[in-house]
Every structure is written in C-alpha cells, then in structure tokens.
Write an enzyme that holds these catalytic residues in place. Sequence first.
Site, PDB file in Angstrom:
ATOM      1  N   TYR A 111     -60.253  41.443 -11.861  1.00 21.39           N
ATOM      2  CA  TYR A 111     -60.720  42.242 -13.346  1.00 21.39           C
ATOM      3  C   TYR A 111     -62.163  42.777 -12.777  1.00 21.39           C
ATOM      4  CZ  TYR A 111     -62.304  43.841 -17.672  1.00 21.39           C
ATOM      5  OH  TYR A 111     -62.806  44.314 -18.883  1.00 21.39           O
TER       6      TYR A 111
ATOM      7  N   HIS B 222     -63.160  46.731 -11.697  1.00 22.25           N
ATOM      8  CA  HIS B 222     -64.398  47.722 -12.391  1.00 22.25           C
ATOM      9  C   HIS B 222     -65.532  47.619 -11.255  1.00 22.25           C
ATOM     10  CE1 HIS B 222     -62.453  46.358 -16.079  1.00 22.25           C
ATOM     11  NE2 HIS B 222     -63.078  47.228 -16.550  1.00 22.25           N
TER      12      HIS B 222
ATOM     13  N   TYR C 287     -73.125  51.117 -20.404  1.00 23.14           N
ATOM     14  CA  TYR C 287     -71.842  50.110 -20.794  1.00 23.14           C
ATOM     15  C   TYR C 287     -71.837  48.973 -19.880  1.00 23.14           C
ATOM     16  CZ  TYR C 287     -66.913  50.173 -22.222  1.00 23.14           C
ATOM     17  OH  TYR C 287     -65.570  49.765 -22.538  1.00 23.14           O
TER      18      TYR C 287
ATOM     19  N   TRP D 201     -55.575  54.329 -16.806  1.00 23.19           N
ATOM     20  CA  TRP D 201     -56.679  52.988 -16.688  1.00 23.19           C
ATOM     21  C   TRP D 201     -56.008  51.834 -17.459  1.00 23.19           C
ATOM     22  CZ3 TRP D 201     -59.982  51.432 -13.300  1.00 23.19           C
ATOM     23  CH2 TRP D 201     -60.872  50.129 -13.618  1.00 23.19           C
TER      24      TRP D 201
END
Length: 104
Positions: free
Chosen positions: A18, A22, A41, A76
């Site tokens: 993960y 990213h 973000y 995505w």
Amino acid sequence: MIRKASVMKVYPGHFEEYKKRHDELWPEMGEMLKEHGAHNYSIFLDEETGNLFAYVEIEDEERWSKVAETEICQKWWAYMKDIMETNPDNSPVAKELKDVFYLK
C-alpha cells in the site's frame, strides 16, 4: 478550505505494498486530485488494525465529488482493490468522519 477525514482499511500483509503504491503515485493521479481542489492530502496507517486515516483539504465539495467520475480514479481503484477493502465499484470502503475539533 474544507477539511475532510475518513477511515479505510488495508488488508493484513499488504501494508508495505500500500505504501509503495502511494510512494509511486501515478503523476496523472496526483494532477487530477489537485485539479479537483485537493491540498494537504495525507494517509496514515495503524499497523495493528490495518485502519487507514485519510485527511485532505479541499476547495469545493461539488468539485471534489467529481473525482470518482474520472477515468484515472477508476483505474486507481481497480489497481488498489486487491490490497484493501472495496465496494462493488472498486471504490474503497470509506467512512467519512465528523469534524469535532480544530485548533488554528
């Protein structure tokens, strides 16, 4: 700015993947988020539970709501569905959190 927070879940054993995905965020995904008014973000992981805490500041709710309609977002979501809890449309299972405190 409008502050938004939500929780999601990544599957056990996939925490590093993960983070890697990213860290290698597709440039067009980042551009799309910014075009839809996203700022600051961040996503945080609780390694004991696999819970993800996401925080983003947006300019406009209506503009932000259009993110899910973009082709890159759909791509995505399909890319991420194997490592996190998702809905039938591949969107992450996410629970929006209520804002209860803010210190400027």
